[in-house]
Design a protein around this motif. Structure first.
Motif, PDB file in Angstrom:
ATOM      1  N   MET A   1       0.838  -1.205   0.000  1.00 30.01           N
ATOM      2  CA  MET A   1       0.000   0.000   0.000  1.00 30.01           C
ATOM      3  C   MET A   1       0.871   1.252   0.000  1.00 30.01           C
ATOM      4  O   MET A   1       1.818   1.365   0.762  1.00 30.01           O
ATOM      5  N   SER A   2       0.520   2.196  -0.845  1.00 30.17           N
ATOM      6  CA  SER A   2       1.245   3.469  -0.826  1.00 30.17           C
ATOM      7  C   SER A   2       0.686   4.369   0.264  1.00 30.17           C
ATOM      8  O   SER A   2      -0.440   4.196   0.703  1.00 30.17           O
ATOM      9  N   LYS A   3       1.507   5.348   0.638  1.00 34.38           N
ATOM     10  CA  LYS A   3       1.057   6.326   1.626  1.00 34.38           C
ATOM     11  C   LYS A   3      -0.097   7.126   1.004  1.00 34.38           C
ATOM     12  O   LYS A   3      -0.082   7.399  -0.191  1.00 34.38           O
ATOM     13  N   ARG A   4      -1.051   7.480   1.852  1.00 32.58           N
ATOM     14  CA  ARG A   4      -2.197   8.220   1.313  1.00 32.58           C
ATOM     15  C   ARG A   4      -1.766   9.603   0.816  1.00 32.58           C
ATOM     16  O   ARG A   4      -0.972  10.284   1.464  1.00 32.58           O
ATOM     17  N   ARG A   5      -2.310   9.968  -0.316  1.00 30.31           N
ATOM     18  CA  ARG A   5      -2.017  11.280  -0.904  1.00 30.31           C
ATOM     19  C   ARG A   5      -2.431  12.391   0.066  1.00 30.31           C
ATOM     20  O   ARG A   5      -3.462  12.308   0.718  1.00 30.31           O
ATOM     21  N   THR A   6      -1.615  13.441   0.120  1.00 32.58           N
ATOM     22  CA  THR A   6      -1.921  14.572   0.995  1.00 32.58           C
ATOM     23  C   THR A   6      -2.930  15.485   0.300  1.00 32.58           C
ATOM     24  O   THR A   6      -2.704  15.902  -0.842  1.00 32.58           O
ATOM     25  N   THR A   7      -4.021  15.750   0.980  1.00 31.72           N
ATOM     26  CA  THR A   7      -5.033  16.646   0.387  1.00 31.72           C
ATOM     27  C   THR A   7      -5.457  17.678   1.415  1.00 31.72           C
ATOM     28  O   THR A   7      -5.239  17.507   2.605  1.00 31.72           O
ATOM     29  N   ARG A   8      -6.100  18.704   0.935  1.00 34.00           N
ATOM     30  CA  ARG A   8      -6.759  19.611   1.870  1.00 34.00           C
ATOM     31  C   ARG A   8      -8.027  18.913   2.365  1.00 34.00           C
ATOM     32  O   ARG A   8      -8.452  17.900   1.774  1.00 34.00           O
ATOM     33  N   VAL A   9      -8.612  19.447   3.426  1.00 34.31           N
ATOM     34  CA  VAL A   9      -9.830  18.825   3.983  1.00 34.31           C
ATOM     35  C   VAL A   9     -11.028  19.693   3.612  1.00 34.31           C
ATOM     36  O   VAL A   9     -10.998  20.908   3.755  1.00 34.31           O
ATOM     37  N   VAL A  10     -12.051  19.038   3.099  1.00 32.82           N
ATOM     38  CA  VAL A  10     -13.296  19.727   2.754  1.00 32.82           C
ATOM     39  C   VAL A  10     -14.405  19.090   3.585  1.00 32.82           C
ATOM     40  O   VAL A  10     -14.494  17.866   3.660  1.00 32.82           O
ATOM     41  N   ARG A  11     -15.227  19.901   4.199  1.00 35.88           N
ATOM     42  CA  ARG A  11     -16.285  19.343   5.061  1.00 35.88           C
ATOM     43  C   ARG A  11     -17.603  19.305   4.300  1.00 35.88           C
ATOM     44  O   ARG A  11     -18.046  20.311   3.753  1.00 35.88           O
ATOM     45  N   LYS A  12     -18.194  18.114   4.292  1.00 33.42           N
ATOM     46  CA  LYS A  12     -19.559  18.013   3.757  1.00 33.42           C
ATOM     47  C   LYS A  12     -20.452  17.849   4.963  1.00 33.42           C
ATOM     48  O   LYS A  12     -20.548  16.750   5.530  1.00 33.42           O
ATOM     49  N   GLY A  13     -21.034  18.913   5.430  1.00 35.10           N
ATOM     50  CA  GLY A  13     -21.807  18.850   6.668  1.00 35.10           C
ATOM     51  C   GLY A  13     -20.916  18.357   7.785  1.00 35.10           C
ATOM     52  O   GLY A  13     -19.823  18.889   8.010  1.00 35.10           O
ATOM     53  N   SER A  14     -21.330  17.293   8.440  1.00 35.20           N
ATOM     54  CA  SER A  14     -20.581  16.778   9.585  1.00 35.20           C
ATOM     55  C   SER A  14     -19.424  15.865   9.160  1.00 35.20           C
ATOM     56  O   SER A  14     -18.673  15.378   9.997  1.00 35.20           O
TER      57      SER A  14
ATOM     58  N   ASP B   1      -2.989   2.835  -4.200  1.00 33.88           N
ATOM     59  CA  ASP B   1      -2.001   3.867  -4.571  1.00 33.88           C
ATOM     60  C   ASP B   1      -2.036   5.055  -3.615  1.00 33.88           C
ATOM     61  O   ASP B   1      -1.313   6.027  -3.817  1.00 33.88           O
ATOM     62  N   GLY B   2      -2.965   5.027  -2.666  1.00 32.73           N
ATOM     63  CA  GLY B   2      -3.095   6.150  -1.721  1.00 32.73           C
ATOM     64  C   GLY B   2      -3.986   7.262  -2.253  1.00 32.73           C
ATOM     65  O   GLY B   2      -4.012   8.364  -1.707  1.00 32.73           O
ATOM     66  N   ILE B   3      -4.730   6.955  -3.337  1.00 30.88           N
ATOM     67  CA  ILE B   3      -5.575   7.983  -3.971  1.00 30.88           C
ATOM     68  C   ILE B   3      -7.051   7.717  -3.657  1.00 30.88           C
ATOM     69  O   ILE B   3      -7.530   6.591  -3.826  1.00 30.88           O
ATOM     70  N   GLY B   4      -7.744   8.767  -3.228  1.00 32.69           N
ATOM     71  CA  GLY B   4      -9.191   8.638  -2.994  1.00 32.69           C
ATOM     72  C   GLY B   4      -9.549   8.993  -1.565  1.00 32.69           C
ATOM     73  O   GLY B   4      -8.886   8.536  -0.634  1.00 32.69           O
ATOM     74  N   ASP B   5     -10.601   9.831  -1.423  1.00 29.01           N
ATOM     75  CA  ASP B   5     -10.986  10.302  -0.095  1.00 29.01           C
ATOM     76  C   ASP B   5     -12.436   9.998   0.232  1.00 29.01           C
ATOM     77  O   ASP B   5     -12.844  10.068   1.381  1.00 29.01           O
ATOM     78  N   THR B   6     -13.209   9.692  -0.782  1.00 26.74           N
ATOM     79  CA  THR B   6     -14.587   9.252  -0.585  1.00 26.74           C
ATOM     80  C   THR B   6     -14.938   8.403  -1.793  1.00 26.74           C
ATOM     81  O   THR B   6     -14.393   8.629  -2.885  1.00 26.74           O
ATOM     82  N   ILE B   7     -15.801   7.409  -1.590  1.00 25.30           N
ATOM     83  CA  ILE B   7     -16.116   6.531  -2.728  1.00 25.30           C
ATOM     84  C   ILE B   7     -17.615   6.316  -2.862  1.00 25.30           C
ATOM     85  O   ILE B   7     -18.352   6.336  -1.884  1.00 25.30           O
ATOM     86  N   ARG B   8     -18.005   6.133  -4.124  1.00 26.81           N
ATOM     87  CA  ARG B   8     -19.358   5.676  -4.381  1.00 26.81           C
ATOM     88  C   ARG B   8     -19.275   4.522  -5.375  1.00 26.81           C
ATOM     89  O   ARG B   8     -18.668   4.657  -6.446  1.00 26.81           O
ATOM     90  N   VAL B   9     -19.846   3.411  -4.991  1.00 28.53           N
ATOM     91  CA  VAL B   9     -19.924   2.278  -5.907  1.00 28.53           C
ATOM     92  C   VAL B   9     -21.269   2.400  -6.620  1.00 28.53           C
ATOM     93  O   VAL B   9     -22.308   2.388  -5.968  1.00 28.53           O
TER      94      VAL B   9
END
Ligand code: SF4
Length: 357
Positions: free
Chosen positions: A1-14, A228-236
């Motif tokens: 597993m790669s280290k998770r990509r560094t991203t800014r944080v965005v809040r969707k409600g809670s 690859d450490g990419i992805g912060d939320t998912i929808r199947v």
């Protein structure tokens, strides 16, 4: 597993998206949004299954008018999915949604995009910019872009162009999604955009298809990107009731140890000519019966004594089939032999004992 990509944080409600926050699981309702009761009922069901963000389609004024009533009845962030109409986007913001999903390219005029972005900024809600292969083809008026090598840069450039448009308005509360129905294009587009910005990424394969093939496509595309450490939320995305999307999403995340399983793990053999009982029926029954049991449990259902006892012994509870009866194990110890007709009930009784002890 790669280290998770560094991203800014965005809040969707809670729910915070990006950074070190857990990869959020989301889904989309398939009820008419204007039908508040049906939509709320479906969202509550999705929430109970573990859905953390829910999106609803807002195709018309009646749907936009239903949003505040829906919002009042649910617990997870509500995202309005908008196409073509900035007026509906503005109405959704006014109704109090926790975020928008839109494709700026189909809002017709840059002025409309500006109005929506400003209103979202004033309301303090994020926008997911959704770029998918279909809309890129349309925008570029390309009849066929079969070649990922051609499609992927177009998707990436389009997404960055929209980001620049939003940033010029002082808005950076952005989540990006680059989706294609092609697994390879989805992987390549997200790998490419991941190196070009620090916005959190929403992953999904668009129009993945019915549950069988859709699950495979989603697991391959999302699994590779997440590893690859990419992805912060998912929808199947699966054709049919959205409830099953949640289980698949958690299974993908749990298989990479990015989130905990939602249900006990069931290890079952594929069966072969040595199996002397209806293992598939038992597995199906066990699967239903253990929903809600602690996810840390491992239950093994094996067809015969060749590999069965080994696997069954390693599980918290296990059965290994034999002729007429099966061996029941608990925490590695053989408990007893059980006739096949009583196997499901005795297995469940042991699972209950274990979870209550
Ligand atoms: S455990 Fe037994 S029945 Fe199941 S696949 Fe292996 S050999 Fe066949």
């Amino acid at each position: 597993m790669s280290k998770r990509r560094t991203t800014r944080v965005v809040r969707k409600g809670s729910v915070p998206i990006g950074g070190d926050h857990p990869i959020a699981v989301q889904s989309m309702t398939n009820t008419p949004t204007a039908d508040v009761a049906a939509t709320v009922a479906q969202i509550l069901e999705l929430e109970a299954l573990g859905c953390e963000i829910v999106r609803v389609a807002v195709p018309d004024r009646a749907s936009a008018e239903a949003l505040s009533a829906i919002r009042a009845e649910i617990h997870c962030p509500l995202i309005a999915d908008i196409h073509f109409s900035h007026r509906l986007a503005l109405a959704a913001i006014e109704a109090g949604v926790d975020g928008l999903r839109l494709n700026p390219g189909n809002l017709k005029k840059p002025e409309y995009v500006r109005q929506v972005v400003r209103a979202a900024g004033d309301a303090g809600i994020p926008i997911r910019i959704g770029v998918n292969s279909g809309s890129v083809r349309e925008r570029e008026q390309l009849e066929v872009v079969d070649d990922e090598a051609e499609l992927v840069p177009l998707m990436v450039d389009t997404a960055l162009e929209y980001c620049a448009q939003f940033e010029a308005l002082g808005f950076s509360d952005i989540v990006l999604s680059l989706k294609a129905s092609s697994v390879l294009a989805t992987i390549e587009a997200n790998r490419a955009i991941a190196t070009r910005c620090d916005y959190p990424l929403h992953l999904g394969v668009t129009e993945a298809g019915p549950p069988g093939v859709g699950t495979i496509k989603s697991a391959v595309a999302l699994g590779i990107l997440l590893a690859d450490g990419i992805g912060d939320t998912i929808r199947v995305s699966l054709t049919g009731p959205p409830q099953r999307e949640i289980d698949v999403a958690y299974d993908i995340l749990a298989s990479l140890e990015l989130r905990e399983r939602r249900h006990p793990e069931i290890i079952a053999c594929p069966t072969c000519g040595r199996c002397e009982y209806d293992l598939a029926a038992l597995v199906e029954r066990v699967q239903e019966m253990v929903r809600g049991a602690p996810p840390s449990l491992t239950i093994a259902v094996m067809g015969c004594v060749v590999n069965g006892p080994g696997e069954a012994k390693e599980a918290d509870i296990g059965v290994a089939g034999g002729k007429g009866s099966a061996y029941l194990f608990r925490k590695g110890k053989l408990l007893r032999q059980v006739p096949h007709e009583r196997l499901a009930d005795e297995l469940m009784a042991e699972i209950k004992k274990l979870t209550q002890s």
